[in-house]
Scaffold this active site. Sequence first.
Site, short mmCIF file in Angstrom:
data_model
loop_
_atom_site.label_atom_id
_atom_site.label_comp_id
_atom_site.label_asym_id
_atom_site.label_seq_id
_atom_site.Cartn_x
_atom_site.Cartn_y
_atom_site.Cartn_z
CE LYS A 48 42.02 37.92 36.09
NZ LYS A 48 40.66 38.43 35.93
NE ARG A 51 41.75 43.37 39.31
CZ ARG A 51 41.69 42.10 39.70
NH1 ARG A 51 42.75 41.45 40.08
NH2 ARG A 51 40.53 41.46 39.68
NE ARG A 103 33.58 32.68 38.32
CZ ARG A 103 34.64 33.35 37.88
NH1 ARG A 103 35.34 34.06 38.71
NH2 ARG A 103 34.96 33.29 36.62
NE ARG A 158 35.36 36.52 44.59
CZ ARG A 158 36.32 36.53 43.67
NH1 ARG A 158 37.03 35.43 43.45
NH2 ARG A 158 36.58 37.61 42.97
NE ARG A 184 35.39 41.87 40.50
CZ ARG A 184 35.38 40.57 40.29
NH1 ARG A 184 34.23 39.92 40.18
NH2 ARG A 184 36.49 39.89 40.16
P1 AMP Z 1 40.15 38.79 41.83
O1 AMP Z 1 40.01 37.59 42.70
O2 AMP Z 1 41.42 38.78 41.04
O3 AMP Z 1 38.96 39.05 40.99
O4 AMP Z 1 40.29 40.03 42.82
C1 AMP Z 1 39.26 40.38 43.70
C2 AMP Z 1 39.38 41.84 44.13
O5 AMP Z 1 40.63 42.02 44.80
C3 AMP Z 1 39.40 42.85 43.00
O6 AMP Z 1 38.10 43.18 42.57
C4 AMP Z 1 40.11 44.01 43.67
O7 AMP Z 1 39.25 44.69 44.58
C5 AMP Z 1 41.15 43.31 44.51
N1 AMP Z 1 42.40 43.12 43.73
C6 AMP Z 1 42.95 41.94 43.30
N2 AMP Z 1 44.09 42.17 42.64
C7 AMP Z 1 44.28 43.51 42.64
C8 AMP Z 1 45.27 44.38 42.10
N3 AMP Z 1 46.31 43.90 41.39
N4 AMP Z 1 45.13 45.72 42.32
C9 AMP Z 1 44.12 46.21 43.02
N5 AMP Z 1 43.13 45.47 43.53
C10 AMP Z 1 43.21 44.12 43.35
#
Ligand code: AMP
Length: 215
Positions: free
Chosen positions: A13, A88, A127, A161, A172
């Site tokens: 993404k 999400r 990654r 990360r 996740r």
């Molecule tokens: P990402 O970089 O999009 O994978 O986001 C990393 C982490 O941020 C996720 O695993 C969640 O813990 C948090 N996060 C990101 N976007 C959201 C969202 N829309 N709602 C809730 N938690 C989020």
Amino acid sequence: MRIVLVGPPGAGKGTQATVLAETLSIPHISTGDLFRANISQGTELGRRAKAFMDAGDLVPDEITIGMAKDRMEQADAAGGFLLDGFPRNVSQAEALDEMLKTAGMNLDAVLDLEVEEDEVVKRLAGRRTCRKDSSHIFHVAYRPSKVEGICDIDGGELYVREDQTEDAVRNRLEVYHTQTEPIIDYYKAQGLVSTIPALGEVKDVTQRAMDALKK
Ligand code: AMP
């Protein structure tokens, strides 16, 4: 254009969002990046979000929705945006609809990046993210940096990360299936979803996404 990008962790993404936003000249809004920026700046919001993120859980809606809304209301997003990682869950999708409706706007498309679960785990395990700029993403097998552990773009240190450890990745995926996947049906009911096979080269996936947007 106003676009939402959905897909399991590891679907690429972030990579696709960066390229698509640049191609379409719209800001790439990643709630994950916004949270990480808050954490590195030591803000109260970042402090509240961190434990949820490290465990691979969703940050509560009362923190997330306000932050996303503030970002979407900035001047550069007036003509459109590409949302990566938001919404999400269904209540975030409803909040977004409400917000857009109030502003007299609507979504143009929801791109659903589709990838096999085994592939996701393989992708995430390799990654590496740049500490200086989290949009600089490498992969030990698919997109290695020229010098191991160092970002090609700005020389930042590459790291795994915290939310990409094996346990966090499993959690996740579970969170994705139970909480995020239902938004695909929510948007299908609005006729907005294009499913994009996310296997193969980055540029091929981008092309599929661009083709879907032209329809
Ligand atoms: P990402 O970089 O999009 O994978 O986001 C990393 C982490 O941020 C996720 O695993 C969640 O813990 C948090 N996060 C990101 N976007 C959201 C969202 N829309 N709602 C809730 N938690 C989020």
